[in-house]
Write a protein that holds these residues in place. Structure first.
Motif, short mmCIF file in Angstrom:
data_model
loop_
_atom_site.label_atom_id
_atom_site.label_comp_id
_atom_site.label_asym_id
_atom_site.label_seq_id
_atom_site.Cartn_x
_atom_site.Cartn_y
_atom_site.Cartn_z
N ALA A 1 -21.39 -31.87 -4.26
CA ALA A 1 -20.33 -33.64 -5.24
C ALA A 1 -21.29 -34.66 -5.41
N ILE A 2 -22.57 -34.72 -4.67
CA ILE A 2 -23.28 -35.63 -4.80
C ILE A 2 -24.14 -35.15 -6.20
N GLU A 3 -25.52 -34.09 -6.71
CA GLU A 3 -25.09 -33.54 -7.57
C GLU A 3 -24.28 -33.39 -8.59
N SER A 4 -22.90 -32.98 -8.80
CA SER A 4 -22.12 -32.68 -9.44
C SER A 4 -21.73 -34.54 -10.37
N LEU A 5 -21.72 -35.71 -9.58
CA LEU A 5 -21.23 -37.07 -10.09
C LEU A 5 -21.82 -37.24 -10.19
N SER A 6 -24.01 -36.90 -9.95
CA SER A 6 -25.02 -37.18 -11.13
C SER A 6 -24.76 -37.25 -12.42
N ALA A 7 -24.21 -35.45 -12.56
CA ALA A 7 -24.80 -35.06 -13.72
C ALA A 7 -23.25 -35.68 -14.78
N THR A 8 -21.82 -35.40 -14.00
CA THR A 8 -20.91 -36.40 -15.10
C THR A 8 -21.03 -37.93 -15.22
N ALA A 9 -21.40 -38.44 -14.25
CA ALA A 9 -20.53 -39.99 -13.82
C ALA A 9 -22.75 -40.69 -14.56
N GLY A 10 -23.66 -40.13 -14.28
CA GLY A 10 -25.06 -41.03 -15.23
C GLY A 10 -25.51 -39.83 -16.11
N GLY A 11 -25.47 -38.77 -16.09
CA GLY A 11 -25.31 -38.34 -17.61
C GLY A 11 -27.10 -37.81 -17.41
N VAL A 12 -27.10 -37.03 -15.75
CA VAL A 12 -28.47 -36.71 -15.21
C VAL A 12 -28.71 -35.32 -15.50
N ALA A 13 -29.74 -34.54 -15.59
CA ALA A 13 -29.57 -33.02 -15.83
C ALA A 13 -30.77 -32.78 -14.33
N VAL A 14 -29.40 -32.34 -13.67
CA VAL A 14 -29.23 -32.20 -12.18
C VAL A 14 -29.07 -29.99 -12.01
N ASP A 15 -29.96 -29.22 -12.82
CA ASP A 15 -29.89 -28.11 -12.87
C ASP A 15 -31.00 -27.12 -11.79
N LEU A 16 -31.96 -27.57 -12.07
CA LEU A 16 -33.08 -27.62 -10.76
C LEU A 16 -32.60 -28.14 -9.52
N GLU A 17 -32.06 -28.88 -8.77
CA GLU A 17 -32.11 -29.57 -8.12
C GLU A 17 -31.02 -28.96 -7.13
N LEU A 18 -29.82 -28.41 -8.08
CA LEU A 18 -28.60 -28.02 -7.30
C LEU A 18 -29.28 -26.21 -7.51
N ALA A 19 -30.24 -25.77 -8.42
CA ALA A 19 -30.51 -24.88 -7.85
C ALA A 19 -31.36 -24.50 -6.66
N ARG A 20 -32.08 -25.82 -6.40
CA ARG A 20 -32.44 -25.02 -5.16
C ARG A 20 -31.93 -24.93 -4.19
N PHE A 21 -30.80 -26.67 -4.36
CA PHE A 21 -30.03 -25.91 -2.58
C PHE A 21 -29.16 -24.41 -3.02
N GLU A 22 -29.12 -24.40 -4.00
CA GLU A 22 -27.95 -23.09 -3.90
C GLU A 22 -29.03 -21.81 -3.55
N ALA A 23 -30.29 -22.03 -3.81
CA ALA A 23 -30.63 -21.21 -3.31
C ALA A 23 -30.62 -20.55 -1.69
N THR A 24 -30.62 -21.55 -1.21
CA THR A 24 -30.97 -21.74 -0.05
C THR A 24 -29.49 -21.89 0.85
N GLN A 25 -28.42 -21.07 -0.32
CA GLN A 25 -27.02 -21.66 0.79
C GLN A 25 -26.84 -20.03 1.36
N ILE A 26 -27.71 -19.25 -0.16
CA ILE A 26 -27.47 -17.44 -0.66
C ILE A 26 -27.56 -16.71 1.44
N GLY A 27 -26.70 -16.33 1.51
CA GLY A 27 -25.81 -15.68 2.87
C GLY A 27 -25.49 -16.64 4.16
N ARG A 28 -25.36 -18.05 3.65
CA ARG A 28 -24.45 -19.31 4.29
C ARG A 28 -22.79 -19.04 4.00
N VAL A 29 -22.63 -19.68 4.20
CA VAL A 29 -21.00 -19.62 4.67
C VAL A 29 -20.92 -20.89 3.49
N GLY A 30 -20.75 -20.65 1.77
CA GLY A 30 -19.68 -21.48 0.94
C GLY A 30 -21.10 -20.74 -0.38
#
Length: 411
Positions: free
Chosen positions: A278-307
């Motif tokens: 939710a934080i990364e989504s808000l950063s992109a939509t409300a702040g105009g910040v490109a968060v691809d790298l930050e979100l990709a890093r997080f999602e990489a850690t989540q593979i194999g876990r719930v969600g």
């Protein structure tokens, strides 16, 4: 929740790593409408400072509008051009920031400030040799907290850990006593010490940072990371809970989720992981910040876990590497592919991630794990041993797997 997410926007990495070093914004900002290009530029910069200080995303639009108006009236004013570069860095538009820095250099070839924007942009575009040349130029012209801290980071990225430490200590010495600059570079010094496994030295630097500026968020996160490295997960959870309740940095929220998971609180961990998204989504939509790298890093850690979802994570990692082709983007895509069962595709990327001889132990462990998957056991032993020798702690939820790999390779 809405208030919490707004707080996270700027404190959570929306601003570039070194945007305000050596140029601290004043503690207050006058909201009167400026009447001259110079006043508009200064107020635009102050709005960027307010964005960092108050975490109110509306300041980005205000800053952008003022700087654009100032540029329209005085297109060759180097201070305003640099200000637009700082805004681009804050929004993670590194290609745009580099173009702006080059324009500033064209207008004022002898000015030092454009070099800061240029260095930051080159680093985030993975152009490390060019960044090193630019940082040498900046340090030779003006050896202050802004140039020395950047020189330290470039040295760190290129594997010169001793040089990075010396340069950051010089940056600490150059910072004004009691300033936010001093607090920030002390936190960066703590990060360097932690990356070498020197937990006491790291804790000392972080404590000095907090003493220089109460509630310095990067230092508080660093102190929590030291607790994690020491195995005191209960204390780490308490520290992270306190920090993220005040300023939910995405890295702190994600680490809190990992700590809660390690403590067996899966529901609490999932709540933290949902908050990161939710934080990364808000950063992109409300702040105009490109968060691809930050979100990709997080999602990489989540593979194999719930969600977690490899089909979601892989396109994110590819997009991040396309826009910011750094060693970290190479590592993130490699690790994402490996966790999706595609180690053969991951290997060239994992090798690219250590091409600068980085001192980041996690990147070397990732390479070793991928090599082991492919039966390259001699290489895996070498690189896992190197990761261990570097001394830095591995990601919390990867430590069991790394330990198991070490046992397997030793047998």
């Amino acid at each position: 929740m809405a208030a919490t997410l707004v707080l996270a926007l700027c404190a959570g990495g929306a601003l570039g790593r070194f945007v305000f070093l050596g140029n601290e914004p004043p503690p207050a900002v006058a909201l009167a409408d400026p009447s001259s290009p110079s006043a508009m530029t200064q107020l635009g910069l102050k709005y960027l400072g307010e964005a960092r200080r108050t975490a109110d995303p509306t300041y980005y639009a205000k800053s952008s509008a003022l700087i654009a108006r100032s540029l329209a009236e005085a297109p060759d004013d180097v201070t305003t051009i640099v200000a637009s570069g700082l805004l681009a860095l804050s929004r993670h538009d590194f290609g745009g920031a580099l173009a702006i820095a080059d324009e500033a250099r064209r207008v004022a070839p002898l000015a030092v400030d454009p070099l800061a924007v240029r260095i930051d942009a080159l680093v985030e575009l993975g152009r490390y040799d060019e960044a090193a040349s630019a940082v040498d130029d900046m340090v030779s012209r003006k050896p202050n907290v802004a140039s020395l801290s950047r020189a330290s980071y470039v040295a760190e990225l290129r594997g010169d850990r001793d040089g990075a430490l010396d340069l950051m200590q010089s940056a600490v010495a150059a910072a004004r006593p009691g300033s936010a600059d001093l607090a920030y570079v002390l936190a960066l010094l703590g990060d360097l010490e932690l990356g070498r496994g020197r937990l006491d030295a790291a804790a000392s630097a972080y404590a000095r940072s907090v003493a220089a500026q109460r509630h310095q968020p990067q230092a508080e996160l660093g102190l929590a990371r030291v607790l994690v490295a020491r195995g005191d997960l209960a204390a780490a959870s308490s520290a992270l809970s306190s920090l993220t309740a005040r300023i939910p940095l995405p890295d702190a929220v994600a680490l809190h989720g990992d700590v809660l998971s390690a403590l067996g609180d899966d529901a609490g961990a999932l709540e933290q992981y949902d908050l990161v998204r939710a934080i990364e989504s808000l950063s992109a939509t409300a702040g105009g910040v490109a968060v691809d790298l930050e979100l990709a890093r997080f999602e990489a850690t989540q593979i194999g876990r719930v969600g977690g979802d490899a089909d979601r994570a892989i396109p994110l990692a590819r997009a991040a590497r396309e826009s910011r082709p750094t060693i970290f983007a190479d590592d993130i895509l490699a690790w994402t592919l490996r966790k999706a069962g595609r180690s053969s595709e991951a290997l060239p990327l994992a090798r690219a991630a250590v091409r600068t001889d980085t001192g980041d132990a996690a990147l070397w462990w990732h390479l070793a794990a991928i090599e082991s998957d492919l039966g390259r056991f001699a290489d895996a032993r070498t690189h896992l041993a190197h990761a261990s020798a570097l001394g830095g702690p591995l990601p919390l939820l990867e430590r069991v797997e790394a330990s198991a790999l070490a046992t397997t390779l030793a047998s």
